[in-house]
Design a protein around this motif. Structure first.
Motif, PDB file in Angstrom:
ATOM      1  N   VAL B  13     -27.364 -13.983  28.772  1.00 14.23           N
ATOM      2  CA  VAL B  13     -26.190 -14.242  29.200  1.00 14.23           C
ATOM      3  C   VAL B  13     -25.335 -13.307  30.086  1.00 14.23           C
ATOM      4  O   VAL B  13     -25.753 -12.155  30.081  1.00 14.23           O
ATOM      5  N   SER B  14     -24.527 -13.843  30.845  1.00 14.35           N
ATOM      6  CA  SER B  14     -23.864 -12.601  31.672  1.00 14.35           C
ATOM      7  C   SER B  14     -22.459 -12.128  31.073  1.00 14.35           C
ATOM      8  O   SER B  14     -22.037 -12.822  30.196  1.00 14.35           O
ATOM      9  N   GLU B  15     -22.100 -10.981  31.289  1.00 14.92           N
ATOM     10  CA  GLU B  15     -20.774 -10.243  30.724  1.00 14.92           C
ATOM     11  C   GLU B  15     -19.697 -11.151  31.061  1.00 14.92           C
ATOM     12  O   GLU B  15     -19.428 -11.731  32.194  1.00 14.92           O
ATOM     13  N   GLY B  16     -18.956 -11.315  29.915  1.00 11.67           N
ATOM     14  CA  GLY B  16     -17.683 -12.362  30.204  1.00 11.67           C
ATOM     15  C   GLY B  16     -17.867 -13.533  29.636  1.00 11.67           C
ATOM     16  O   GLY B  16     -16.875 -14.168  29.622  1.00 11.67           O
ATOM     17  N   THR B  17     -19.010 -14.269  29.542  1.00 10.30           N
ATOM     18  CA  THR B  17     -19.115 -15.529  29.053  1.00 10.30           C
ATOM     19  C   THR B  17     -19.360 -15.555  27.600  1.00 10.30           C
ATOM     20  O   THR B  17     -19.622 -14.752  26.909  1.00 10.30           O
ATOM     21  N   PRO B  18     -19.227 -16.760  27.032  1.00 14.69           N
ATOM     22  CA  PRO B  18     -19.479 -17.100  25.758  1.00 14.69           C
ATOM     23  C   PRO B  18     -21.088 -16.886  25.202  1.00 14.69           C
ATOM     24  O   PRO B  18     -21.803 -17.260  26.023  1.00 14.69           O
ATOM     25  N   VAL B  19     -21.184 -16.861  23.839  1.00 16.37           N
ATOM     26  CA  VAL B  19     -22.701 -16.784  23.354  1.00 16.37           C
ATOM     27  C   VAL B  19     -22.542 -17.463  22.170  1.00 16.37           C
ATOM     28  O   VAL B  19     -21.612 -17.243  21.332  1.00 16.37           O
ATOM     29  N   LEU B  20     -23.695 -18.119  21.877  1.00 17.60           N
ATOM     30  CA  LEU B  20     -23.859 -19.059  20.603  1.00 17.60           C
ATOM     31  C   LEU B  20     -25.338 -18.398  20.072  1.00 17.60           C
ATOM     32  O   LEU B  20     -26.326 -18.679  20.640  1.00 17.60           O
ATOM     33  N   LEU B  21     -25.539 -17.912  18.909  1.00 17.90           N
ATOM     34  CA  LEU B  21     -26.645 -17.531  18.564  1.00 17.90           C
ATOM     35  C   LEU B  21     -26.958 -18.388  17.167  1.00 17.90           C
ATOM     36  O   LEU B  21     -26.003 -18.426  16.302  1.00 17.90           O
ATOM     37  N   ARG B  22     -27.992 -19.154  16.892  1.00 20.03           N
ATOM     38  CA  ARG B  22     -28.200 -20.455  16.143  1.00 20.03           C
ATOM     39  C   ARG B  22     -28.979 -19.860  14.870  1.00 20.03           C
ATOM     40  O   ARG B  22     -30.039 -19.115  15.005  1.00 20.03           O
ATOM     41  N   CYS B  23     -28.537 -20.247  13.778  1.00 15.83           N
ATOM     42  CA  CYS B  23     -29.280 -19.774  12.279  1.00 15.83           C
ATOM     43  C   CYS B  23     -29.073 -21.116  11.588  1.00 15.83           C
ATOM     44  O   CYS B  23     -28.115 -21.264  11.152  1.00 15.83           O
ATOM     45  N   ASN B  24     -30.247 -21.519  11.038  1.00 15.12           N
ATOM     46  CA  ASN B  24     -30.318 -22.453   9.945  1.00 15.12           C
ATOM     47  C   ASN B  24     -31.108 -21.880   8.705  1.00 15.12           C
ATOM     48  O   ASN B  24     -31.784 -21.033   9.010  1.00 15.12           O
ATOM     49  N   GLU B  66     -19.478 -19.667  11.686  1.00 18.87           N
ATOM     50  CA  GLU B  66     -19.126 -20.911  10.944  1.00 18.87           C
ATOM     51  C   GLU B  66     -20.270 -21.305  10.028  1.00 18.87           C
ATOM     52  O   GLU B  66     -21.383 -21.707  10.465  1.00 18.87           O
ATOM     53  N   PHE B  67     -19.969 -21.401   8.844  1.00 22.83           N
ATOM     54  CA  PHE B  67     -20.867 -21.875   7.793  1.00 22.83           C
ATOM     55  C   PHE B  67     -20.743 -23.718   7.824  1.00 22.83           C
ATOM     56  O   PHE B  67     -19.494 -24.015   7.741  1.00 22.83           O
ATOM     57  N   ASN B  68     -21.517 -24.274   7.979  1.00 18.96           N
ATOM     58  CA  ASN B  68     -21.677 -25.567   7.915  1.00 18.96           C
ATOM     59  C   ASN B  68     -22.738 -26.303   6.746  1.00 18.96           C
ATOM     60  O   ASN B  68     -23.978 -26.019   7.090  1.00 18.96           O
ATOM     61  N   LYS B  69     -22.304 -26.696   5.742  1.00 18.46           N
ATOM     62  CA  LYS B  69     -23.216 -27.026   4.624  1.00 18.46           C
ATOM     63  C   LYS B  69     -24.133 -28.151   4.583  1.00 18.46           C
ATOM     64  O   LYS B  69     -25.123 -28.069   4.663  1.00 18.46           O
ATOM     65  N   SER B  70     -23.364 -29.107   5.395  1.00 24.34           N
ATOM     66  CA  SER B  70     -24.134 -30.339   5.725  1.00 24.34           C
ATOM     67  C   SER B  70     -25.267 -30.182   6.801  1.00 24.34           C
ATOM     68  O   SER B  70     -26.364 -30.694   6.702  1.00 24.34           O
ATOM     69  N   HIS B  75     -24.165 -20.488  12.466  1.00 23.11           N
ATOM     70  CA  HIS B  75     -24.121 -20.140  13.703  1.00 23.11           C
ATOM     71  C   HIS B  75     -23.215 -18.767  14.191  1.00 23.11           C
ATOM     72  O   HIS B  75     -22.069 -18.946  13.687  1.00 23.11           O
ATOM     73  N   LEU B  76     -23.589 -17.921  14.859  1.00 17.53           N
ATOM     74  CA  LEU B  76     -22.930 -16.741  15.288  1.00 17.53           C
ATOM     75  C   LEU B  76     -22.438 -16.910  16.771  1.00 17.53           C
ATOM     76  O   LEU B  76     -23.143 -17.247  17.545  1.00 17.53           O
TER      77      LEU B  76
END
Lengths: 115, 114
Positions: B13-24, B66-70, B75-76
């Motif tokens: 990603v570029s600096e200053g933008t949002p990022v999402l790192l996914r974990c299941n 955010e923890f999502n039980k369902s 995800h970070l």
């Protein structure tokens, strides 16, 4: 940072030689762990200790042994190193009783190369 | 059996933008979940952990998860990344019981471009 040191930090050895890695903590934590980190595998547990002289195997324990004669020291020994044991080794500690909420704190790692 | 899947091995990603790192994750117990960061040639540093309290967990350096039980996800994310966030990120689950070890995902390498 948690008071965890690992020695040596880097080591190159030859196949068939014994190798001992040391983890030393100053936090008086009961639980200590050895992990190995390999590209594409994340970290995998080798052995862990839940007290002096109390140890148990982890996921990838074959070829490794451990000892803990004092609370502060946890030794990992490769009795006869093989090239497949080339890796980065991390020690971790956790405090109090072992519950699923315990946080583990990691040492700086030891990079081991077996030629 | 417990397991962790990090859905992206590399994120750029570029600096200053949002990022999402996914974990299941999968866990037989009510899990504790962790995110660690590893900068090049360094050890792992704890970013944040979930321990069955609030589902939105705030960590250091502006990260949150955010923890999502369902959806069995943890995800970070960070609203605005910095060059110094370039590192590898590991999601981990604690299986509980007497062992106390962590089960790690394989990691996501985050590259932040200027």
């Amino acid at each position: 940072d948690a008071g965890i040191t690992q020695s040596p930090r880097h080591k190159v050895t030859e196949t068939g030689t014994p190798v001992t890695l040391r983890c030393h903590q100053t936090e008086n934590h009961r639980y200590m762990y050895w992990y190995r980190q390999d590209p594409g595998h994340g970290l995998r547990l080798i052995h862990y200790s839940y007290g002096v002289k109390d140890t148990d195997k982890g996921e990838v324990s074959d070829g490794y042994s451990v000892s803990r004669s004092k609370t502060e020291d946890f030794l990992l020994t490769l009795e006869s190193a093989t090239s497949s044991q080339t890796s980065v080794y991390f020690c971790a500690i956790s405090d109090g009783t072992v519950t699923s909420t315990d946080t583990q704190y990691f040492g700086p790692g030891t990079r081991l190369t077996v030629l | 059996a417990q397991s962790v899947t990090q859905l992206d091995s590399h994120v750029s990603v570029s600096e200053g933008t949002p990022v999402l790192l996914r974990c299941n994750y999968s866990s037989s117990y009510s899990p504790s979940l962790f995110w660690y960061v590893q900068h090049p040639n360094k050890g792992l540093q704890l970013l944040l952990k979930y321990t069955s309290a609030a589902t939105l967990v705030k960590g250091i350096n502006g990260f949150e998860a955010e923890f999502n039980k369902s959806q069995t996800s943890f995800h970070l994310r960070k609203p605005s990344v910095h060059i110094s966030d370039t590192a590898e990120y590991f999601c981990a689950v604690s299986p509980g019981g007497s062992q106390g070890n962590l089960i790690f995902g394989k990691g996501t390498k985050l590259s932040v471009k200027p």
